[in-house]
Design a protein around this motif. Structure first.
Motif, PDB file in Angstrom:
ATOM      1  N   PRO A   1      13.202 -12.804 -12.381  1.00  0.00           N
ATOM      2  CA  PRO A   1      11.781 -13.734 -12.019  1.00  0.00           C
ATOM      3  C   PRO A   1      11.839 -13.340 -10.409  1.00  0.00           C
ATOM      4  O   PRO A   1      12.655 -12.755  -9.870  1.00  0.00           O
ATOM      5  CB  PRO A   1      11.892 -15.141 -12.292  1.00  0.00           C
ATOM      6  N   ALA A   2      10.026 -13.319  -9.212  1.00  0.00           N
ATOM      7  CA  ALA A   2      10.562 -13.399  -8.364  1.00  0.00           C
ATOM      8  C   ALA A   2      11.370 -14.560  -7.540  1.00  0.00           C
ATOM      9  O   ALA A   2      11.505 -15.779  -7.713  1.00  0.00           O
ATOM     10  CB  ALA A   2       9.427 -12.950  -7.927  1.00  0.00           C
ATOM     11  N   PRO A   3      12.737 -14.459  -6.370  1.00  0.00           N
ATOM     12  CA  PRO A   3      12.833 -13.134  -6.036  1.00  0.00           C
ATOM     13  C   PRO A   3      13.068 -12.445  -6.800  1.00  0.00           C
ATOM     14  O   PRO A   3      14.587 -13.380  -7.941  1.00  0.00           O
ATOM     15  CB  PRO A   3      13.313 -13.290  -4.384  1.00  0.00           C
ATOM     16  N   ALA A   4      13.930 -11.668  -7.299  1.00  0.00           N
ATOM     17  CA  ALA A   4      14.156 -10.265  -8.305  1.00  0.00           C
ATOM     18  C   ALA A   4      16.020 -10.353  -7.933  1.00  0.00           C
ATOM     19  O   ALA A   4      17.267 -11.280  -7.162  1.00  0.00           O
ATOM     20  CB  ALA A   4      13.839  -8.790  -8.455  1.00  0.00           C
ATOM     21  N   GLY A   5      16.383 -10.045  -9.213  1.00  0.00           N
ATOM     22  CA  GLY A   5      18.434 -10.241  -9.392  1.00  0.00           C
ATOM     23  C   GLY A   5      18.615  -9.206  -8.308  1.00  0.00           C
ATOM     24  O   GLY A   5      18.516  -8.722  -7.948  1.00  0.00           O
ATOM     25  N   GLN A   6      20.311  -9.896  -7.722  1.00  0.00           N
ATOM     26  CA  GLN A   6      20.454  -8.702  -6.725  1.00  0.00           C
ATOM     27  C   GLN A   6      21.557  -7.788  -7.547  1.00  0.00           C
ATOM     28  O   GLN A   6      22.554  -8.132  -9.060  1.00  0.00           O
ATOM     29  CB  GLN A   6      21.205  -9.541  -6.186  1.00  0.00           C
ATOM     30  N   GLY A   7      21.604  -6.242  -6.957  1.00  0.00           N
ATOM     31  CA  GLY A   7      22.484  -5.651  -7.876  1.00  0.00           C
ATOM     32  C   GLY A   7      24.158  -5.755  -8.017  1.00  0.00           C
ATOM     33  O   GLY A   7      23.896  -6.993  -7.166  1.00  0.00           O
TER      34      GLY A   7
ATOM     35  N   GLY B   1      25.011  -1.349  -8.190  1.00  0.00           N
ATOM     36  CA  GLY B   1      23.718  -1.621  -8.408  1.00  0.00           C
ATOM     37  C   GLY B   1      22.891  -1.716  -7.681  1.00  0.00           C
ATOM     38  O   GLY B   1      23.094  -2.502  -6.660  1.00  0.00           O
ATOM     39  N   GLY B   2      21.978  -1.297  -7.878  1.00  0.00           N
ATOM     40  CA  GLY B   2      20.774  -1.432  -6.490  1.00  0.00           C
ATOM     41  C   GLY B   2      19.694  -2.919  -6.845  1.00  0.00           C
ATOM     42  O   GLY B   2      20.000  -3.304  -8.359  1.00  0.00           O
ATOM     43  N   GLY B   3      18.996  -3.191  -5.996  1.00  0.00           N
ATOM     44  CA  GLY B   3      18.670  -3.872  -6.202  1.00  0.00           C
ATOM     45  C   GLY B   3      17.118  -4.056  -6.649  1.00  0.00           C
ATOM     46  O   GLY B   3      16.379  -3.279  -5.656  1.00  0.00           O
ATOM     47  N   GLY B   4      17.418  -5.416  -7.426  1.00  0.00           N
ATOM     48  CA  GLY B   4      15.121  -5.030  -7.471  1.00  0.00           C
ATOM     49  C   GLY B   4      14.751  -6.001  -7.266  1.00  0.00           C
ATOM     50  O   GLY B   4      15.434  -6.336  -5.644  1.00  0.00           O
ATOM     51  N   SER B   5      13.304  -6.323  -7.067  1.00  0.00           N
ATOM     52  CA  SER B   5      12.037  -6.394  -5.961  1.00  0.00           C
ATOM     53  C   SER B   5      11.422  -7.203  -7.131  1.00  0.00           C
ATOM     54  O   SER B   5      10.697  -6.608  -7.903  1.00  0.00           O
ATOM     55  CB  SER B   5      11.642  -5.491  -5.741  1.00  0.00           C
ATOM     56  N   GLY B   6      10.804  -8.299  -6.321  1.00  0.00           N
ATOM     57  CA  GLY B   6       9.419  -9.130  -7.258  1.00  0.00           C
ATOM     58  C   GLY B   6       8.687  -9.230  -6.341  1.00  0.00           C
ATOM     59  O   GLY B   6       7.202  -9.936  -6.552  1.00  0.00           O
ATOM     60  N   GLY B   7       8.572  -8.340  -5.604  1.00  0.00           N
ATOM     61  CA  GLY B   7       7.408  -7.905  -4.782  1.00  0.00           C
ATOM     62  C   GLY B   7       7.646  -8.805  -3.553  1.00  0.00           C
ATOM     63  O   GLY B   7       6.413  -8.451  -2.059  1.00  0.00           O
ATOM     64  N   GLY B   8       8.532  -9.339  -2.600  1.00  0.00           N
ATOM     65  CA  GLY B   8       8.601 -10.145  -1.637  1.00  0.00           C
ATOM     66  C   GLY B   8       9.357  -8.999  -1.046  1.00  0.00           C
ATOM     67  O   GLY B   8       9.727  -8.650  -1.241  1.00  0.00           O
TER      68      GLY B   8
ATOM     69  N   CYS C   1      12.348  -9.297   1.515  1.00  0.00           N
ATOM     70  CA  CYS C   1      13.283  -8.825   1.411  1.00  0.00           C
ATOM     71  C   CYS C   1      13.720  -9.485  -0.297  1.00  0.00           C
ATOM     72  O   CYS C   1      15.305  -9.117  -0.394  1.00  0.00           O
ATOM     73  CB  CYS C   1      14.296  -9.345   2.927  1.00  0.00           C
ATOM     74  N   GLY C   2      13.666 -10.454  -0.977  1.00  0.00           N
ATOM     75  CA  GLY C   2      14.179 -10.035  -1.342  1.00  0.00           C
ATOM     76  C   GLY C   2      15.800 -10.833  -1.804  1.00  0.00           C
ATOM     77  O   GLY C   2      16.332 -11.414  -1.498  1.00  0.00           O
ATOM     78  N   THR C   3      16.239  -9.726  -2.036  1.00  0.00           N
ATOM     79  CA  THR C   3      17.668  -9.428  -2.773  1.00  0.00           C
ATOM     80  C   THR C   3      18.500  -8.221  -2.113  1.00  0.00           C
ATOM     81  O   THR C   3      17.309  -6.990  -1.640  1.00  0.00           O
ATOM     82  CB  THR C   3      17.946  -9.746  -4.457  1.00  0.00           C
ATOM     83  N   ASN C   4      19.514  -8.358  -2.235  1.00  0.00           N
ATOM     84  CA  ASN C   4      20.533  -6.696  -1.778  1.00  0.00           C
ATOM     85  C   ASN C   4      20.668  -5.749  -2.839  1.00  0.00           C
ATOM     86  O   ASN C   4      20.425  -6.590  -4.091  1.00  0.00           O
ATOM     87  CB  ASN C   4      21.123  -6.830  -0.495  1.00  0.00           C
ATOM     88  N   ALA C   5      20.790  -5.438  -2.803  1.00  0.00           N
ATOM     89  CA  ALA C   5      22.094  -4.278  -3.408  1.00  0.00           C
ATOM     90  C   ALA C   5      23.082  -4.384  -3.779  1.00  0.00           C
ATOM     91  O   ALA C   5      23.771  -5.469  -2.896  1.00  0.00           O
ATOM     92  CB  ALA C   5      21.518  -3.142  -3.738  1.00  0.00           C
ATOM     93  N   GLY C   6      24.187  -3.834  -4.703  1.00  0.00           N
ATOM     94  CA  GLY C   6      26.032  -4.319  -4.527  1.00  0.00           C
ATOM     95  C   GLY C   6      26.154  -3.963  -4.232  1.00  0.00           C
ATOM     96  O   GLY C   6      26.136  -2.471  -3.233  1.00  0.00           O
TER      97      GLY C   6
END
Length: 323
Positions: free
Chosen positions: A244-250, A262-269, A271-276
């Protein structure tokens, strides 16, 4: 025997005084650098980090062991690429750091894993593709058609494999279908997939007796729908999901396996999340039991191995002396 001061001075002048460079045996090595972080996130779906560079003599055709002298060897273990916690500026993530084995004359260098592709700023867009490294970082999931950030990074010096390309959609296309590429691994290239590319697999080695797979690539992040790039076997981190948004972090790469983040997902926000973050590297030296080794610091270790050999394992930077 005991040398008089006059005899020592004369031998040094003639170049016959022992200087620690006499060869007392040979040893095999495995050096793995730190894995790259997943790409920087500012409203983008970021590529997985590349696995750390992989350099091995043990069981590798075309390579030879290095000579052992009485000189001390210095081993520098490369750290994994950093992935700062998201902030208003979404700080830039980094590539992995080199691992180096040297006695001052002979040097073995494994190159840090490449940073995953991403987006550094939103106004204006400053996208970048997967970056080169020991194994290359995966390309970003694109916002434009085609996106300049979709390309995967190349592998350097035959130490790994390239990252997978990201995908993109044209304006007006359905949501989803623009997952980022997986980071390359020591054993195979990163992959391209609409919902996030899996990271490339690492490579197995028996230098420490049991076979262990290391230097896998990070999985690519996904956009707005479920699913993400799988972690590359050998310490890679799984990509972040799109919902779900905000998306899960890598996920982070594994410590001392040199896995890519891992790369970061995006729910459309924005800055949402970051990568691993990338996992730190590791190094091994395998030498005959007839040689005595002294290792520092105590975090590192020496253990017996098959075939009348010993294996020095470096999980942190240190030194080893032989006699």
């Amino acid at each position: 025997g005991v040398w008089s001061m006059q005899s020592q001075f004369q031998a040094q002048g003639e170049g016959s005084w022992p200087d620690g460079t006499a060869v007392i045996g040979s040893m095999d090595y495995l050096a793995i650098a730190g894995g790259g972080a997943g790409g920087s996130t500012v409203g983008a779906i970021t590529g997985g980090g590349g696995g750390g560079g992989y350099v091995e003599s043990y069981g590798t055709p075309g390579t030879t062991p290095v000579n052992v002298t009485c000189k001390a060897w210095t081993v520098t273990i490369g750290g994994g690429g950093a992935a700062p916690i998201p902030s208003p500026n979404c700080g830039e993530n980094t590539a992995g750091v080199n691992t180096v084995i040297t006695d001052g004359c002979t040097t073995v260098t494994a190159l840090g894993g490449g940073l995953g592709g991403g987006n550094l700023t939103q106004s204006p867009w400053t996208e970048q593709g997967g970056q080169p490294g020991g194994s290359g970082g995966g390309g970003s999931g694109g916002r434009r058609s085609p996106s300049p950030s979709c390309a995967g990074g190349s592998a350097l010096c035959s130490q790994g494999n390239p990252g997978g390309a990201g995908t993109y959609i044209c304006a007006g296309a359905p949501v989803g279908g623009r997952g980022a590429g997986g980071g390359g691994g020591a054993g195979s290239a990163g992959n391209k997939a609409a919902q996030g590319g899996p990271g490339g697999s690492g490579k197995a080695s028996c230098i420490s007796a049991a076979a262990v797979t290391r230097a896998g690539g990070g999985g690519g992040g996904n956009y707005a729908i479920a699913g993400q790039g799988a972690a590359g076997p050998g310490g890679g981190g799984q990509g972040g999901t799109g919902v779900p948004a905000p998306a899960g972090q890598g996920a982070n790469g594994t410590v001392n396996l040199g896995g890519g983040g891992g790369g970061g997902g995006s729910g459309g926000g924005c800055c949402g999340t970051n990568a691993g973050a990338g996992g730190s590297g590791v190094a091994f030296l395998r030498y005959p039991t007839a040689i005595t080794g002294s290792i520092a610091p105590g975090t590192n270790s020496i253990a017996c191995a098959p075939g009348s050999t010993k294996v020095a394992t470096f999980t942190v930077s240190g030194t080893i002396s032989f006699s």
